[in-house]
Scaffold this active site. Sequence first.
Site, short mmCIF file in Angstrom:
data_model
loop_
_atom_site.label_atom_id
_atom_site.label_comp_id
_atom_site.label_asym_id
_atom_site.label_seq_id
_atom_site.Cartn_x
_atom_site.Cartn_y
_atom_site.Cartn_z
CG ASP A 24 2.40 5.38 -0.83
OD1 ASP A 24 2.73 4.24 -0.46
OD2 ASP A 24 3.17 6.13 -1.46
CE LYS A 129 5.18 3.57 -2.27
NZ LYS A 129 5.53 4.99 -2.30
CB CYS A 162 3.38 6.62 -4.95
SG CYS A 162 4.58 7.66 -4.09
C1 C5J Z 1 2.73 9.46 -3.38
C2 C5J Z 1 3.79 11.64 -3.35
N1 C5J Z 1 2.35 8.49 -2.57
N2 C5J Z 1 2.86 12.18 -4.15
N3 C5J Z 1 3.66 10.35 -2.91
O1 C5J Z 1 2.23 9.59 -4.48
O2 C5J Z 1 4.72 12.28 -2.95
#
Ligand code: C5J
Length: 223
Positions: A24, A129, A162
């Site tokens: 991400d 995802k 994540c």
């Molecule tokens: C991720 C989130 N990518 N913190 N998403 O960690 O909502």
Amino acid sequence: MHIDEANPFPYEFDVSRTALVLIDMQRDFIEPGGFGETLGNDVSLLEAIVPATKAVLHAWRQAGGLVVHTREAHKADLSDCPPAKRNRGNPTLRIGDEGPMGRILVAGEPGNQIVEALAPVDGEIVIDKPGKGAFYATGLHELLQARGITHLLFGGVTTEVCVQTSMREANDRGYDCLLLEDCTESYFPAFKAATLDMVRAQGGIVGWTAPGTALLSALKSLR
Ligand code: C5J
């Protein structure tokens, strides 16, 4: 190949059976105006890991290793975003709402793209995802199995959400996972520190951690 500096003990891996998984690293989390900032976070903390992550990505590509990028991304109709997820967070700017970089966490929107410095190149796997974990509803495990991958090197954001979720999912599926300490970040430094501790506690209950520079040194020995 091995990383002696890894914690809790040296990490052994073979580049041909290992993937670098960048979680991400998308504008929605790292740049002002995205999902991360809508939740009241200081996104500059996350932007700071881009140079170290870029160095690792570059070296891993040169070594011929498989690269996987993920994006937290929902379908435009939000059919893959349960109300339980959408209804929490910032009530005035929720997932799917129009933000400064397009619709928040929606696939194809400008904010959903991976930051330019780490943009995927041809041949790399890109996974959209809908959950926090990279294995939930994505087919990632099957893609890795088809390539004979047994080891995963993780970087990305955010460490305790994540990244940690994906690493735990991978650990349960039998991968030997290592988290690159300077290639991951949280909006909450204490959460990052706690996650690194949790991963490597109890003899590596989730996996290993090591600095990205240790991986770079190991890869230099290949040349
Ligand atoms: C991720 C989130 N990518 N913190 N998403 O960690 O909502």
